[in-house]
Design a protein around this motif. Sequence first.
Motif, PDB file in Angstrom:
ATOM      1  N   TRP A 463      -7.493  36.897  26.831  1.00 15.35           N
ATOM      2  CA  TRP A 463      -7.706  36.449  25.057  1.00 15.35           C
ATOM      3  C   TRP A 463      -7.834  36.802  24.432  1.00 15.35           C
ATOM      4  O   TRP A 463      -8.894  37.583  24.182  1.00 15.35           O
ATOM      5  N   SER A 464      -7.321  36.277  22.871  1.00 14.80           N
ATOM      6  CA  SER A 464      -7.726  37.357  22.029  1.00 14.80           C
ATOM      7  C   SER A 464      -7.097  36.266  20.299  1.00 14.80           C
ATOM      8  O   SER A 464      -6.073  35.394  20.436  1.00 14.80           O
ATOM      9  N   LEU A 465      -7.334  36.806  19.280  1.00 12.86           N
ATOM     10  CA  LEU A 465      -7.481  36.198  18.177  1.00 12.86           C
ATOM     11  C   LEU A 465      -6.178  36.023  17.186  1.00 12.86           C
ATOM     12  O   LEU A 465      -5.757  37.192  17.942  1.00 12.86           O
ATOM     13  N   PRO A 466      -5.053  35.391  17.015  1.00 11.91           N
ATOM     14  CA  PRO A 466      -3.568  35.722  16.717  1.00 11.91           C
ATOM     15  C   PRO A 466      -3.781  37.070  15.336  1.00 11.91           C
ATOM     16  O   PRO A 466      -4.747  37.148  14.954  1.00 11.91           O
ATOM     17  N   SER A 467      -3.127  37.972  14.938  1.00 19.01           N
ATOM     18  CA  SER A 467      -2.914  39.183  14.472  1.00 19.01           C
ATOM     19  C   SER A 467      -3.661  38.784  12.530  1.00 19.01           C
ATOM     20  O   SER A 467      -3.309  37.467  12.194  1.00 19.01           O
ATOM     21  N   GLY A 468      -4.566  39.248  12.533  1.00 14.20           N
ATOM     22  CA  GLY A 468      -5.489  39.270  10.686  1.00 14.20           C
ATOM     23  C   GLY A 468      -6.372  37.885  10.819  1.00 14.20           C
ATOM     24  O   GLY A 468      -6.801  37.670   9.890  1.00 14.20           O
ATOM     25  N   ILE A 469      -6.122  37.669  11.677  1.00 20.14           N
ATOM     26  CA  ILE A 469      -7.372  36.715  11.841  1.00 20.14           C
ATOM     27  C   ILE A 469      -8.665  37.278  12.636  1.00 20.14           C
ATOM     28  O   ILE A 469      -8.421  38.767  14.182  1.00 20.14           O
ATOM     29  N   THR A 470      -9.512  37.668  12.103  1.00 19.06           N
ATOM     30  CA  THR A 470     -11.165  38.387  12.823  1.00 19.06           C
ATOM     31  C   THR A 470     -12.458  37.261  13.010  1.00 19.06           C
ATOM     32  O   THR A 470     -12.173  35.977  12.681  1.00 19.06           O
ATOM     33  N   ASP A 473     -13.364  35.002  10.544  1.00 25.02           N
ATOM     34  CA  ASP A 473     -12.801  33.898  10.057  1.00 25.02           C
ATOM     35  C   ASP A 473     -13.310  32.723  10.289  1.00 25.02           C
ATOM     36  O   ASP A 473     -12.728  31.654  10.065  1.00 25.02           O
ATOM     37  N   MET A 474     -13.770  32.715  11.770  1.00 29.40           N
ATOM     38  CA  MET A 474     -13.825  31.034  12.616  1.00 29.40           C
ATOM     39  C   MET A 474     -15.268  30.667  12.091  1.00 29.40           C
ATOM     40  O   MET A 474     -15.889  31.090  11.616  1.00 29.40           O
ATOM     41  N   ASP A 475     -14.909  29.495  11.586  1.00 27.66           N
ATOM     42  CA  ASP A 475     -15.949  27.977  11.323  1.00 27.66           C
ATOM     43  C   ASP A 475     -16.186  27.642  12.442  1.00 27.66           C
ATOM     44  O   ASP A 475     -15.905  27.047  13.265  1.00 27.66           O
ATOM     45  N   MET A 476     -17.581  27.977  12.332  1.00 27.65           N
ATOM     46  CA  MET A 476     -18.370  27.049  13.518  1.00 27.65           C
ATOM     47  C   MET A 476     -19.184  25.981  13.108  1.00 27.65           C
ATOM     48  O   MET A 476     -19.412  25.136  13.723  1.00 27.65           O
ATOM     49  N   ILE A 477     -18.912  25.583  12.171  1.00 28.14           N
ATOM     50  CA  ILE A 477     -19.277  24.145  11.745  1.00 28.14           C
ATOM     51  C   ILE A 477     -18.726  22.242  12.830  1.00 28.14           C
ATOM     52  O   ILE A 477     -17.098  22.829  12.649  1.00 28.14           O
TER      53      ILE A 477
END
Length: 500
Positions: A463-470, A473-477
């Motif tokens: 599993w990996s994040l889509p291209s351009g997403i780091t 960038d993941m919001d944990m709220i």
Amino acid sequence: MNPIFLAAIPIISFFFLLLKRRKANSQKVALVPSPPRLPFIGNLHQLGSIPHRSLHKLSKQHGPLMLLQLGSFRTLVVSSPKIVEEVIRNNDIVFATRPMTKLTDALSNNKNDIAFAPYGENWRQMKKLARTHLLSSQKVKSLSFARAEELSLLLEKVADETSRGNGVVKLTEMLNSYVTKLITRVILGSWITEEKKALWSKLSHESSTLVFQAFFEDFFPNLKWLDVLCGLDRKLKNYTKNRDATFDAIIKNHGHESKEVNGKNSTYFIDTLLDLQNDSSLGFVLTDDHIRGLILDMIIAGIDTTFATLDWCMTELVRNPKMMKKVKDELRKVAHGEDMISEELLGQLCYLKVFIKEVIRLHPSSPLLLPRESLEECQIQGYNIPKQTRLVINAWAFGRDKSYWEAPEQFKPERFFDSNVDYKGKDFYFIPFGVGCRICPGMDFSMVVIEIALANLVHCFDWSLPSGITIEDMDMIECAGVISSRKQKLELVPIASKVN
């Protein structure tokens, strides 16, 4: 002296004695630390959009035991494991009931369920039935075939979606669909249509939203007319009408269709309950209302909480690639080249299990345990607590208590190695499923669903994040609501793993 006045003396004396006693009790309750309150609404405005976070912040200012005035009702908020331990050890039965409101009365199917029903013989019999006949280890194990089939369908869907477009899959939606289909299947039977499963998912989400909905009557009984004026009454009635119609249709058609598909030895929950209606040794009369209440509990409580935890697990794995590798390496070691992980292997997955524990420590699906209410006057921490005082336990805050957890804000599954700490209610600082007599009886059922799904998702795919997403960038709220699901939907890129 006037005889009427003489006769009134004892009455007047009793009146002033009663006033004095009430004043004394009021002063004792006032000693419990309490944030400043506004006239009429009390502390309602301080709950915020995400109450477990707002209450945690308030507890830092006013202490781990706070008294809030939420409209017309006294509410104790506990943010300390030590205080909860005192409550459970000394006053578990005193706080064994639920506050009955317009909303909980509807959700409990008129007090005929386990989650919301008031404490009493009816509730005890229902909980015993659920533990013995529906959620025992033997019953949970007997449903492994259903979990295996639904999991295979999930993995096939992931593989199919991966081959399309840019390879990005909407994993949050897939996990929600998987949990919904599995839970409705094991409860209602494999004959339930896709349309009915989607409807139950919608009803589950609506019920979670309703629990978070502020009904005027539930805080200000004299203002119940505002619920009608604002359309809240109609919203609740529409929900119960749709829910009951869906359930009644299932009961009406179930006997013929379930036997046709499953044969006489079906192991689904609803079959067990319908059979128990004719069991004279059960100890009480199991009515259709009881069955409806139990079924609603397991579907409504089971879908959103299980899905939310599974979604948090995949989120934390992607955010922590080194941990993802540890989980995958462990899976390969025990799989011995097999394409899928079977439930028989779950006991060997030590790292996977501590990883999930760490997820539910930081992200409990029910951050505020369902409120309790005192059946009689009692004492907590030396304070006098009157009858009908509500109690809210902030389990989310427990996972962030530095007195019990080293570096609590850090995600460290290894903290559970060489530790006997568990989530089954004996460790008061780790109670994601509740504690005491009101602990969730479905935790074993939920955990095996989470473990087997997570194990196979990681075993079968990289599993990996889509291209351009780091990762940044993941919001944990969390979403606003009684169930703490992640607000940002999870989209990932899976690539089929080479198992051998």
